[in-house]
Design an enzyme around this catalytic site. Structure first.
Site, PDB file in Angstrom:
ATOM      1  N   LYS A 161       9.042   0.052   4.631  1.00  0.00           N
ATOM      2  CA  LYS A 161       8.386   1.291   4.219  1.00  0.00           C
ATOM      3  C   LYS A 161       9.452   2.197   3.638  1.00  0.00           C
ATOM      4  O   LYS A 161      10.433   2.523   4.306  1.00  0.00           O
ATOM      5  CB  LYS A 161       7.714   1.945   5.422  1.00  0.00           C
ATOM      6  CG  LYS A 161       7.036   3.252   5.072  1.00  0.00           C
ATOM      7  CD  LYS A 161       6.265   3.800   6.265  1.00  0.00           C
ATOM      8  CE  LYS A 161       4.890   3.191   6.348  1.00  0.00           C
ATOM      9  NZ  LYS A 161       3.998   3.891   7.278  1.00  0.00           N
ATOM     10  N   GLY A 187       0.782   5.648   1.023  1.00  0.00           N
ATOM     11  CA  GLY A 187       0.015   6.789   1.503  1.00  0.00           C
ATOM     12  C   GLY A 187       0.941   7.949   1.719  1.00  0.00           C
ATOM     13  O   GLY A 187       1.980   8.053   1.075  1.00  0.00           O
ATOM     14  N   GLY A 188       0.546   8.794   2.625  1.00  0.00           N
ATOM     15  CA  GLY A 188       1.276  10.029   2.815  1.00  0.00           C
ATOM     16  C   GLY A 188       2.738   9.826   3.143  1.00  0.00           C
ATOM     17  O   GLY A 188       3.582  10.617   2.747  1.00  0.00           O
ATOM     18  N   MET A 189       3.011   8.769   3.875  1.00  0.00           N
ATOM     19  CA  MET A 189       4.383   8.609   4.336  1.00  0.00           C
ATOM     20  C   MET A 189       5.263   7.895   3.334  1.00  0.00           C
ATOM     21  O   MET A 189       6.476   7.883   3.463  1.00  0.00           O
ATOM     22  CB  MET A 189       4.359   7.848   5.652  1.00  0.00           C
ATOM     23  CG  MET A 189       5.131   8.526   6.767  1.00  0.00           C
ATOM     24  SD  MET A 189       5.364   7.378   8.096  1.00  0.00           S
ATOM     25  CE  MET A 189       4.137   7.911   9.236  1.00  0.00           C
ATOM     26  N   GLY A 190       4.670   7.211   2.370  1.00  0.00           N
ATOM     27  CA  GLY A 190       5.479   6.496   1.398  1.00  0.00           C
ATOM     28  C   GLY A 190       4.873   5.148   1.075  1.00  0.00           C
ATOM     29  O   GLY A 190       3.767   4.837   1.504  1.00  0.00           O
ATOM     30  N   VAL A 200       4.728   0.967   1.066  1.00  0.00           N
ATOM     31  CA  VAL A 200       5.102  -0.147   1.930  1.00  0.00           C
ATOM     32  C   VAL A 200       5.123  -1.432   1.114  1.00  0.00           C
ATOM     33  O   VAL A 200       4.201  -1.709   0.351  1.00  0.00           O
ATOM     34  CB  VAL A 200       4.101  -0.317   3.088  1.00  0.00           C
ATOM     35  CG1 VAL A 200       4.599  -1.375   4.054  1.00  0.00           C
ATOM     36  CG2 VAL A 200       3.900   0.991   3.797  1.00  0.00           C
ATOM     37  N   GLY A 245       0.842  -1.183   0.000  1.00  0.00           N
ATOM     38  CA  GLY A 245       0.000   0.000   0.000  1.00  0.00           C
ATOM     39  C   GLY A 245       0.874   1.229   0.000  1.00  0.00           C
ATOM     40  O   GLY A 245       2.089   1.132   0.145  1.00  0.00           O
ATOM     41  N   ASP A 264       0.229   9.207  15.548  1.00  0.00           N
ATOM     42  CA  ASP A 264      -0.495   9.093  14.283  1.00  0.00           C
ATOM     43  C   ASP A 264      -1.447   7.902  14.331  1.00  0.00           C
ATOM     44  O   ASP A 264      -1.507   7.116  13.398  1.00  0.00           O
ATOM     45  CB  ASP A 264       0.509   8.965  13.122  1.00  0.00           C
ATOM     46  CG  ASP A 264      -0.127   9.231  11.776  1.00  0.00           C
ATOM     47  OD1 ASP A 264      -1.247   9.777  11.745  1.00  0.00           O
ATOM     48  OD2 ASP A 264       0.476   8.870  10.751  1.00  0.00           O
TER      49      ASP A 264
END
Lengths: 190, 857
Positions: free
Chosen positions: B112, B90-93, B95, B88, B204
């Site tokens: 990640k 998302g905002g953080m990068g 995975v 997946g 978070d």
């Protein structure tokens, strides 16, 4: 690197001569290039991580040209941009479609992060694509222009040369095309 | 068909003609052209409206391409791992499931690849700081962090691979009852509570960070990972602009960039419980801009979950209590939240119901905090679309005009309104950082829009003056100001290129060049560049003087250039040349003032004279001439508008005169000036007790007076003043959250006090002071290894410590200190960062070390 230079050069010529099927092959080739660039990106020393579509096109072009030169061919940048811009649009739209399908079919793996944003942007690009198709029916040159500028990162001067119009016209056409596109996406289509 | 084509052409033609007109005329034009065709009228109106918005296509493309590049990677080898499958992103990068390939047994992990604004080395440094703590978290419901760092410039985290479904999907797929959802939630609470016991805050928490495994047991992902991605606590810049958290689940203090504590997780747990029970996040981000979402988080209550699904109002109350805006009003701990849930599960009345859902956060929004809140939100709204979280990126589209107006309001009104607030420095720094981020982004899109470019240039110029300007309240950030000045200059040049004959454009470009040159001279760096800016300014001014005949404008231009030249010469440090340049500047500016009698020309004259004095004193070492020059400046002072600015100038001049006497070795004569300067600083600070700059000036005046008292007055008074200034600098350091400048000040104060005490008092106190000073200086050097001046401070402190040990009869320790200092000077020389003062200190250190060995013999 794989040996795609001359093949693409030939395909470019073929497409230019009116062979529409050549485009699909070029897209495939370009896609392979993009994968290679992206794969290398993982293991390359490079600050930040902002590989945008236009940067991809640029890198792909440099590679093709390097290969082509070795074979004493020359891939003209304008020529390349003309086709890469279309190819890039195909690639990104196909990709967006694929992911939307995956999402809809509940291709549920482990979702480690929110997918909401992903769906939104997919919708955006697909909606944009539909709008572009509509615009093409009204004014194909403007679509070509948008492809060159936004998908392939051509400069205004390059776009002017490729489309054989003045830069002032590029400015005017872009202004209008962008306003139209935005308006269309707002659901207030003209 | 020809009809369609004809209409299309007509729309396009009218569009271009109408957009070229100012709004009132445009409407008349459209009324006329579209008479009897309301459809056409509306279409054109819409198009013109849409024209002012932009970026939709480019943003969509960029987002798509980035995702694609992330996804292209599977199969790739990444260090010791092979990336098997994208799980997946998302905002953080992104995975990936990955396998270790450098071991005999293959270990399955999740990797990640962190997408971050940070440079890889910064990320690694911050991550390593957290790793020890995070790796110690050992709980069945927490996914283990295995490793992390950066490889090929790419930050990454390796963690335990967990197979499962996100918590929100799980409860819906299994149609769990409220009770079962609460039981699952309780387990999450247990994990968070455990981590809090280990002093780790998740930061978070959200359904997507909780995977539920086949057996129904949760695993929490990404514990504490957000922290190294956030702004460093001691850094002056905003935390909010670089936030990585998901805004939907962010607590108000996170939105506001305020300190994050365990109460932040309590809030997120409340939001999580909300989502698990109501099947939707408490704040629905659909159709909201990042700004609106953040605003909602800060001052709206979400609809009670019982209005969305069938639920006991007591559960509403529990969630509301956990999600209070004010951290202190929430459950004091995760344990307390758990206990209340247990009460509910056991059928007892819950604690939380004693409050009520409509609890309003008036206290939180009391006046001052309200201003700070508005600061953050307004800044957020400017940068929101461009901040690093992708949800905000999605919302990036907004109307240029609107944003522009907001920017003006924000830059010109809002900043000024908080500028005077006590302790506002950090907020202002944040506001500035946000504004720059916003301006940069807008600049990237401004291509060809001259009006926007002019606005942007004005914006950068305004920011520049806030960072380092003539106002009393500037932020003392020269480097930042240089960067802003250069951005403004680029835009001004571009505008000038578009209209090379426009006198306003020429004047603006000339001024931008001048300002950039002066600022660079102020930093002492890139003086060649400063000179070339100055040359450009001169050319432009010469050109505009031709179009604008008259003695005064021409004289003003010449004087401005001469002042710039003097500033550059001053920075270059060749005393005689600096003096000559400053003399010329004074001469010209005096002529300007004499012929204009315009009070607005007085500050510049004062500045030129003071610059001449500085060149004489510090550059050419001619203190007596400098004295006379400063005296002349004092006489001009009454011509300046009276007020704080004038007082401040007076204090500065008095201090300079004191310094000139001191350099001339006439300490008794210096003393009255130093005392006067101190009195002026006292008066200014007393008038505006919360003004950090005034407080700093007062502390500096104390420092100078103390030195003077020690040399020519009362030693007791010197120590008293020094103790006072140490206390003041300590407070300043705490108030500025330990900025580099404030720590340097404090260390210098400690060193001075130690210097006085070392001769009179027992060893214990000065030794402790010096140890503290050196520890601070070492910390500063570690954090800013690029700034040579900090290394030279540290070397100087080591030498002082060496001298003190020599005095205390400990030649061994003294030698160790001297050697450290020598190594530092050698490094400074190797790095070509050494200056004349350093060289003389270096020589002194060598001499003292040599004396030490003769003493030993």
């Amino acid at each position: 690197m794989n040996d795609t230079g001359p093949a693409v050069t030939a395909l470019l010529q073929s497409w230019q001569d009116g062979n529409r099927a050549a485009l699909d092959q070029i897209v495939d080739q370009l896609y392979a290039q993009l994968r290679a660039v992206a794969g290398q990106q993982l293991n390359a020393e490079r600050p930040g991580h902002t590989l945008a579509a236009t940067a991809l096109v640029h890198e792909a072009y440099l590679r093709l040209q390097a290969n082509a030169k070795a074979k004493a061919h020359f891939v003209d940048r304008h020529h390349f941009l003309a086709i890469a811009s279309r190819a890039m649009r195909c690639i990104l739209v196909d990709y967006a479609r694929g992911r939307k399908r995956l999402k809809r079919d509940g291709g549920q793996q482990v979702t480690l992060e929110e997918f909401t944003a992903v769906t939104n942007s997919t919708h955006d690009l697909l909606a944009i694509n539909t709008a572009l198709e509509k615009l093409a029916a009204l004014d194909p040159r403007k679509v070509q222009l948008l492809e060159l500028i936004s998908f392939a990162g051509a400069t205004y001067a390059e776009a002017a040369a490729i489309l054989d119009i003045s830069e002032a016209t590029v400015h005017r056409d872009l202004k209008f095309a962008r306003a139209w596109l935005k308006n269309e996406l707002n659901g207030e289509g003209a | 068909m020809p009809d369609t084509a004809h209409r299309w052409r007509r729309i396009e033609t009218l569009f271009h003609r109408a957009s070229a007109l100012p709004t009132p005329e445009r409407n008349a034009f459209l009324d006329h052209e579209c008479a009897g065709d309301p459809d056409l009228r509306r279409t054109l109106q819409d198009l013109i409206q849409s024209d002012s918005e932009s970026g939709v296509l480019d943003q969509a493309i960029a987002a798509e391409a980035r995702q694609m590049v992330d996804e292209i990677a599977p199969g790739a080898i990444f260090g010791a791992f092979r990336l098997e499958e994208l799980l997946g992103h998302g905002g953080m990068g992104a995975v990936y499931r990955a396998v270790r390939i450098d071991r005999e047994f293959s270990q399955q992990v999740a990797i990640k690849l962190v997408r971050s604004h940070l440079r890889a080395e910064d990320w690694t440094r911050r991550f390593l700081r957290e790793r020890q703590i995070l790796a110690r978290l050992n709980h069945p419901y927490i996914a283990r962090l295995l490793d992390g760092g950066s490889l090929h410039g790419r930050p990454y985290i390796v963690m335990e691979y967990v197979e499962g479904v996100t918590a929100d999907a799980y409860v819906q797929q299994h149609s769990l009852s409220t009770r079962d959802r609460l039981l699952l939630f309780e387990k999450v609470c247990q994990a968070v509570s455990y981590a809090h016991g280990q002093l780790v805050v998740h930061r978070d928490l959200k359904p997507q960070n909780i995977l539920v495994q086949a057996g129904g047991l949760p695993k929490l992902l990404d514990f504490g990972i957000a922290k190294p991605l956030e702004e460093e606590e001691d850094s002056a810049l905003t935390q909010a602009s670089q936030r990585v958290l998901t805004p939907q689940y962010a607590a108000p203090e996170q939105v506001l960039g305020q300190p994050i504590t365990t109460a932040t997780d309590v809030y997120a747990l409340g939001a999580l419980l909300y989502a698990l029970l109501a099947n939707q996040a408490p704040f629905d981000s659909t159709g909201l801009s990042g700004f609106a979402l953040e605003k909602a988080i800060c001052d709206q209550d979400p609809p009670p979950p019982s209005t969305l699904v069938k639920l006991d109002p007591d559960i509403d109350a529990i969630i509301a209590r956990a999600m209070r805006k004010e951290p202190a009003q929430r459950y004091p701990s995760v344990g307390a939240l758990e206990a209340d849930l247990a009460r509910w599960l056991g059928g007892y009345p819950v604690e939380a119901s004693r409050g009520n859902w409509q609890y309003r956060t008036r206290k939180f929004l009391r006046r001052r905090a309200g201003a700070v809140l508005a600061a953050t939100l307004l800044a957020g709204s400017l940068a929101g679309g461009f901040a690093s979280t992708h949800v905000q990126q999605q919302k990036a589209e907004r109307r240029l005009e609107e944003v522009r107006e907001l920017a003006n309001r924000f830059l010109f009104e809002f900043h000024d309104s908080i500028a005077a607030l006590p302790g506002a420095t950090k907020s202002r720094q944040m506001v500035v950082a946000r504004a720059i981020e916003y301006l940069d982004r807008l600049a990237a899109e401004s291509e060809g829009d001259r009006r926007l470019e002019a606005d942007l240039a004005a914006g950068y110029e305004r920011i520049r003056d806030i960072q380092y300007g003539f106002d009393y309240g500037h932020l003392n950030d020269v480097e930042g100001a240089v960067a802003s000045a250069q951005r403004a200059l680029n835009l001004r040049q571009k505008l000038l290129a578009a209209t090379p004959k426009d006198p306003a454009a020429i004047a603006a470009a000339a001024k931008a060049n001048l300002d950039a040159a002066n600022l660079l001279a102020e930093t002492g760096a890139s003086l060649d560049q400063a000179q070339s800016y100055l040359d450009s300014a001169q050319r432009l001014l010469a050109a505009s003087a031709q179009s604008q005949p008259g003695a005064l404008p021409q004289l003003r231009s010449e004087s401005a250039v001469a002042i710039g030249a003097a500033a550059i010469e001053n920075a270059k440090g060749d005393g005689d040349r600096a003096v000559a340049a400053a003399r010329r500047a004074v001469e010209l500016q005096q002529k300007v003032y004499d012929s204009s009698h315009d009070p607005a020309d007085a500050p510049r004259l004062l500045g030129a004279i003071q610059m001449l004095g500085d060149a004489l004193l510090l550059g050419a070492n001619r203190p007596l001439e400098a004295l006379a020059t400063y005296q002349r400046a004092l006489q001009i002072l009454p011509a300046l508008p009276s007020g704080v600015q004038q007082e401040m100038n007076r204090g500065q001049l008095l201090a300079r005169i004191g310094l000139a006497y001191a350099i001339a070795g006439r300490h008794p004569e210096a003393l009255p000036y130093r005392r006067q300067a101190l009195a002026v600083a006292e008066a200014i600070a007393a008038r505006d007790p919360q003004n950090a700059l005034a407080a700093r000036d007062l502390a500096v005046a104390c420092l100078n007076a103390a030195q003077n008292e020690y040399k020519a007055g009362s030693k007791t008074e010197a120590v008293r003043l020094a103790r006072r200034m140490v206390a003041m600098f300590e407070v300043a350091m705490q108030q500025s959250n330990g900025s580099g400048q404030s720590r340097t000040d404090y260390a210098a104060a400690l060193e001075d006090l130690a210097d006085y005490l070392v001769r009179t008092e027992a060893r214990a106190e000065p030794e402790t002071l010096l140890e503290r000073a050196i520890a601070l200086r070492e910390q500063i050097v570690r954090q800013e290894p690029e700034r040579g001046v900090y290394q030279s401070h540290l070397a100087h402190a080591w030498t002082q410590f060496g001298d003190s040990y020599a005095r205390w009869g400990e030649p061994g320790k003294a030698e160790a200190m001297y050697r450290k200092a020598l190594a530092a000077y050698e490094k400074l020389e190797r790095d070509k960062r050494i200056n004349g003062l350093d060289r003389s200190d270096w020589d002194r250190t060598k001499r003292n070390l040599a004396n030490l060995s003769t003493q030993k013999k």
